[in-house]
Scaffold this motif. Sequence first.
Motif, PDB file in Angstrom:
ATOM      1  N   ASP A 271      59.033 -14.655  76.888  1.00 44.28           N
ATOM      2  CA  ASP A 271      58.607 -14.429  75.504  1.00 44.28           C
ATOM      3  C   ASP A 271      59.118 -15.580  74.637  1.00 44.28           C
ATOM      4  OD1 ASP A 271      58.397 -13.629  72.824  1.00 44.28           O
ATOM      5  OD2 ASP A 271      58.754 -11.516  73.303  1.00 44.28           O
ATOM      6  N   LYS A 272      58.214 -16.474  74.250  1.00 38.39           N
ATOM      7  CA  LYS A 272      58.603 -17.664  73.483  1.00 38.39           C
ATOM      8  C   LYS A 272      59.192 -17.301  72.119  1.00 38.39           C
ATOM      9  CE  LYS A 272      57.077 -21.056  76.151  1.00 38.39           C
ATOM     10  NZ  LYS A 272      58.015 -21.979  76.760  1.00 38.39           N
ATOM     11  N   ARG A 273      58.658 -16.268  71.486  1.00 35.62           N
ATOM     12  CA  ARG A 273      59.174 -15.878  70.162  1.00 35.62           C
ATOM     13  C   ARG A 273      60.607 -15.386  70.256  1.00 35.62           C
ATOM     14  NH1 ARG A 273      55.679 -11.918  67.067  1.00 35.62           N
ATOM     15  NH2 ARG A 273      56.977 -12.630  65.359  1.00 35.62           N
ATOM     16  N   LEU A 274      60.917 -14.627  71.299  1.00 33.05           N
ATOM     17  CA  LEU A 274      62.279 -14.131  71.490  1.00 33.05           C
ATOM     18  C   LEU A 274      63.223 -15.283  71.837  1.00 33.05           C
ATOM     19  CD1 LEU A 274      63.461 -11.359  71.152  1.00 33.05           C
ATOM     20  CD2 LEU A 274      63.077 -10.918  73.574  1.00 33.05           C
ATOM     21  N   GLN A 275      62.744 -16.225  72.619  1.00 36.85           N
ATOM     22  CA  GLN A 275      63.554 -17.420  72.918  1.00 36.85           C
ATOM     23  C   GLN A 275      63.870 -18.177  71.624  1.00 36.85           C
ATOM     24  OE1 GLN A 275      61.487 -19.809  75.861  1.00 36.85           O
ATOM     25  NE2 GLN A 275      61.025 -18.001  77.102  1.00 36.85           N
ATOM     26  N   HIS A 276      62.853 -18.334  70.783  1.00 42.43           N
ATOM     27  CA  HIS A 276      63.027 -19.014  69.501  1.00 42.43           C
ATOM     28  C   HIS A 276      64.099 -18.298  68.667  1.00 42.43           C
ATOM     29  CE1 HIS A 276      60.940 -20.171  65.426  1.00 42.43           C
ATOM     30  NE2 HIS A 276      62.232 -20.243  65.368  1.00 42.43           N
ATOM     31  N   LYS A 277      64.041 -16.976  68.623  1.00 37.75           N
ATOM     32  CA  LYS A 277      65.034 -16.190  67.866  1.00 37.75           C
ATOM     33  C   LYS A 277      66.446 -16.410  68.432  1.00 37.75           C
ATOM     34  CE  LYS A 277      61.677 -12.508  66.875  1.00 37.75           C
ATOM     35  NZ  LYS A 277      61.468 -12.549  65.450  1.00 37.75           N
ATOM     36  N   GLY A 278      66.531 -16.477  69.752  1.00 45.50           N
ATOM     37  CA  GLY A 278      67.825 -16.711  70.397  1.00 45.50           C
ATOM     38  C   GLY A 278      68.404 -18.072  70.059  1.00 45.50           C
ATOM     39  N   TRP A 279      67.559 -19.110  70.090  1.00 46.53           N
ATOM     40  CA  TRP A 279      68.039 -20.452  69.747  1.00 46.53           C
ATOM     41  C   TRP A 279      68.421 -20.537  68.275  1.00 46.53           C
ATOM     42  CZ3 TRP A 279      70.060 -23.106  73.239  1.00 46.53           C
ATOM     43  CH2 TRP A 279      69.546 -23.139  74.540  1.00 46.53           C
ATOM     44  N   GLU A 280      67.672 -19.834  67.447  1.00 44.55           N
ATOM     45  CA  GLU A 280      68.006 -19.823  66.029  1.00 44.55           C
ATOM     46  C   GLU A 280      69.358 -19.143  65.797  1.00 44.55           C
ATOM     47  OE1 GLU A 280      66.178 -17.819  62.087  1.00 44.55           O
ATOM     48  OE2 GLU A 280      64.768 -18.957  63.321  1.00 44.55           O
ATOM     49  N   ALA A 281      69.613 -18.039  66.484  1.00 40.22           N
ATOM     50  CA  ALA A 281      70.900 -17.342  66.365  1.00 40.22           C
ATOM     51  C   ALA A 281      72.042 -18.235  66.853  1.00 40.22           C
ATOM     52  CB  ALA A 281      70.869 -16.031  67.150  1.00 40.22           C
ATOM     53  N   ALA A 282      71.808 -18.958  67.959  1.00 35.88           N
ATOM     54  CA  ALA A 282      72.831 -19.874  68.487  1.00 35.88           C
ATOM     55  C   ALA A 282      73.103 -21.000  67.490  1.00 35.88           C
ATOM     56  CB  ALA A 282      72.382 -20.446  69.829  1.00 35.88           C
ATOM     57  N   GLY A 283      72.048 -21.534  66.888  1.00 33.24           N
ATOM     58  CA  GLY A 283      72.207 -22.593  65.893  1.00 33.24           C
ATOM     59  C   GLY A 283      72.979 -22.124  64.680  1.00 33.24           C
ATOM     60  N   SER A 284      72.697 -20.918  64.248  1.00 33.17           N
ATOM     61  CA  SER A 284      73.405 -20.341  63.099  1.00 33.17           C
ATOM     62  C   SER A 284      74.899 -20.232  63.370  1.00 33.17           C
ATOM     63  CB  SER A 284      72.818 -18.957  62.790  1.00 33.17           C
ATOM     64  OG  SER A 284      73.571 -18.308  61.803  1.00 33.17           O
ATOM     65  N   LEU A 285      75.250 -19.761  64.559  1.00 33.45           N
ATOM     66  CA  LEU A 285      76.667 -19.635  64.930  1.00 33.45           C
ATOM     67  C   LEU A 285      77.347 -20.993  64.988  1.00 33.45           C
ATOM     68  CD1 LEU A 285      77.078 -16.980  67.771  1.00 33.45           C
ATOM     69  CD2 LEU A 285      77.590 -16.784  65.353  1.00 33.45           C
ATOM     70  N   LEU A 286      76.656 -21.959  65.565  1.00 38.14           N
ATOM     71  CA  LEU A 286      77.227 -23.300  65.682  1.00 38.14           C
ATOM     72  C   LEU A 286      77.478 -23.909  64.295  1.00 38.14           C
ATOM     73  CD1 LEU A 286      78.086 -25.676  67.486  1.00 38.14           C
ATOM     74  CD2 LEU A 286      75.710 -26.456  67.420  1.00 38.14           C
TER      75      LEU A 286
END
Length: 198
Positions: A73-88
Amino acid sequence: MKFRNGIIKCILLIGCISFYVHTEAQNWDIDLLKKINPQNPNSGTMKVLTNSSYPIAVATPISLLAAGYIQKDKRLQHKGWEAAGSLLIAAVITEGLKYTVNRDRPYEKYPGEVFPNSIETDPSFPSGHASLAFSTATTLTLEFKKWYIAVPSYAWAAGVSYSRMYLGQHYPTDIIGSAIVGSGSAILSHWLSKKVFK
């Protein structure tokens, strides 16, 4: 352009809070902290809230990414990378501010008046726990836009923040700065991911 102006305003706000912390805030800040922090801060609930911050913050992007890649699921992957970026982003800004502002922990400045549950050696402003909690809550709210996700997420972030004061680790202004850093990091990551992933 609007986003750039928003970032500039956010940076100025954090700068003003940092200046205020060093000059005017100390009286109401410490008075409020003393009302929240008991002489024996041993609440199991508060310790659980504090200790939940890092695991939940880290588990959120990992879970989203894992689910996204398993389900393709590309949209869920996108959400995951966005969450990781936010934490970083939140972690980098938080650490940078900690050593730039270099504020003593409240129990270091007010021994015998503020009672910590443990001794921590890094500076006080802002709180890493609260910053990551607000980063996570804001990311989940931006990504899923459902009240039943936003309300518990922010209630948890507020609980983590309160626990940091209850346990004598942070001033209220540390928490305010953390909420701005965490939420701002999530907004920045959301904006950047839209630019990158179109």
